[in-house]
Design an enzyme around this catalytic site. Structure first.
Site, PDB file in Angstrom:
ATOM      1  N   GLU A 165      -1.228  -6.754 -13.144  1.00 48.98           N
ATOM      2  CA  GLU A 165      -2.479  -6.266 -12.585  1.00 48.98           C
ATOM      3  C   GLU A 165      -3.277  -7.479 -12.111  1.00 48.98           C
ATOM      4  OE1 GLU A 165      -3.166  -3.424 -11.750  1.00 48.98           O
ATOM      5  OE2 GLU A 165      -2.094  -2.024 -13.050  1.00 48.98           O
ATOM      6  N   CYS A 223      -0.124   1.062 -11.202  1.00 47.39           N
ATOM      7  CA  CYS A 223       0.949   0.130 -11.536  1.00 47.39           C
ATOM      8  C   CYS A 223       1.688  -0.149 -10.236  1.00 47.39           C
ATOM      9  CB  CYS A 223       1.884   0.737 -12.584  1.00 47.39           C
ATOM     10  SG  CYS A 223       3.297  -0.320 -12.981  1.00 47.39           S
TER      11      CYS A 223
END
Length: 226
Positions: free
Chosen positions: A102, A2
Site C-alpha cells: 500500500e 489491494c
C-alpha cells in the site's frame, strides 16, 4: 484496496493450501491483469491450483477491459453487486500471497509499504473467480481479491485491506455448500498484532520491476507501527 502483492515462498504452497506440487517462480511485484495462481474447489476431497488473470471479467461482459476495474470486490457489497454476486455464491478461491503493498502520500511522492505476517508465512487472500468467453471463442479465467475495512495497522496507510483468511477458514471459503452467513463471518480484518509494515524501495511503483530489489527496506519518518 489491494493493487499489488508478493508471492515469494512458492515452495510452501502445496503444504499450506493442500494442493499437488507446483513449480512457480517467486513473484515480488504482482500487478493487475497479470496471471496469478489461485486455489479452487475440485471435489469433496481435493483442491486444485490454476492460473487466473487478475481482474474479474463477469460472464456477461462484452469487453475484457472491464477487468481492470474489477481487481477488488468490497466485502460489504459482494453478495449483492451484479458483477460479483454469482461468483460469491459459487466460485470462490484462495490466492496465495506472502505480502501486499500500500502507498502513503509523502511530500516527495508516494511511499510504498509492504504489509506481511510477522512470521513471514504464506497468507490466503479471499478471492472470487469467473469464466468469460471472448468474442473469438477462447475462454478467459479471471479473479478478484476481496477487501474489507482496515485493521489498526493497515489504517495508518490505507482505508482498505485485503481479506486474509485464517488457515482454519480455507476449507469453508472454498466449500460450495457454505451458507452466506458462514462466509460473511470470514470477511473481517486480519489481526493487526500478527502483522508488520515496512517501507520498501520505490522501485515497486513500476509493475515492470519484479525482482527482490523492490522489497528492499528503506528508512522513512513515522513508519506505521502500533
Amino acid at each position: 484496496m489491494c493493487g499489488r502483492y508478493t508471492l515469494t515462498q512458492t515452495e510452501q504452497i502445496p503444504q499450506v493450501f493442500e494442493v499437488d506440487e507446483v513449480r512457480l517462480p517467486p513473484r515480488f511485484n504482482i500487478a493487475p491483469s497479470q496471471m496469478v495462481p489461485a486455489v479452487t474447489w475440485a471435489d469433496q476431497n481435493t483442491r486444485q491450483l490454476d492460473l487466473y488473470r487478475w481482474g474479474l471479467i463477469p460472464y456477461w461482459a462484452k469487453d475484457e477491459k472491464i477487468g481492470f476495474k474489477m481487481i477488488n470486490a468490497r466485502c460489504e457489497t459482494v453478495a449483492s453487486k451484479t458483477a460479483f454476486r454469482n461468483a460469491f455464491q459459487r466460485r470462490r478461491c484462495l490466492l496465495p500471497a506472502d505480502g501486499y503493498y500500500e502507498w502513503r502520500a509523502e511530500a516527495d511522492g508516494k511511499q510504498p509499504f509492504l504489509f506481511r505476517r510477522k512470521d513471514r508465512s504464506l497468507m490466503a487472500l479471499a478471492g472470487l473467480w469467473e469464466r468469460w468467453k471472448a468474442p473469438d471463442g477462447h475462454l478467459v479465467l479471471s479473479c478478484t481479491i476481496l477487501t474489507t475495512r482496515p485493521n489498526p495497522l493497515s489504517a495508518l496507510v490505507h482505508d482498505r485491506m485485503p481479506v486474509i483468511l485464517p488457515r482454519e477458514g480455507h476449507g469453508l471459503w472454498l466449500d460450495p455448500s457454505a451458507r452466506q452467513s458462514q462466509l460473511e463471518e470470514l470477511l473481517k480484518p486480519y489481526p493487526a498484532q500478527e502483522m508488520e509494515a515496512v517501507a520498501v524501495s520505490r522501485k515497486v511503483n513500476s509493475p515492470h520491476n519484479d525482482g527482490p530489489e523492490v522489497m528492499e527496506e528503506v528508512e522513512v519518518d513515522n513508519p506505521p507501527r502500533l
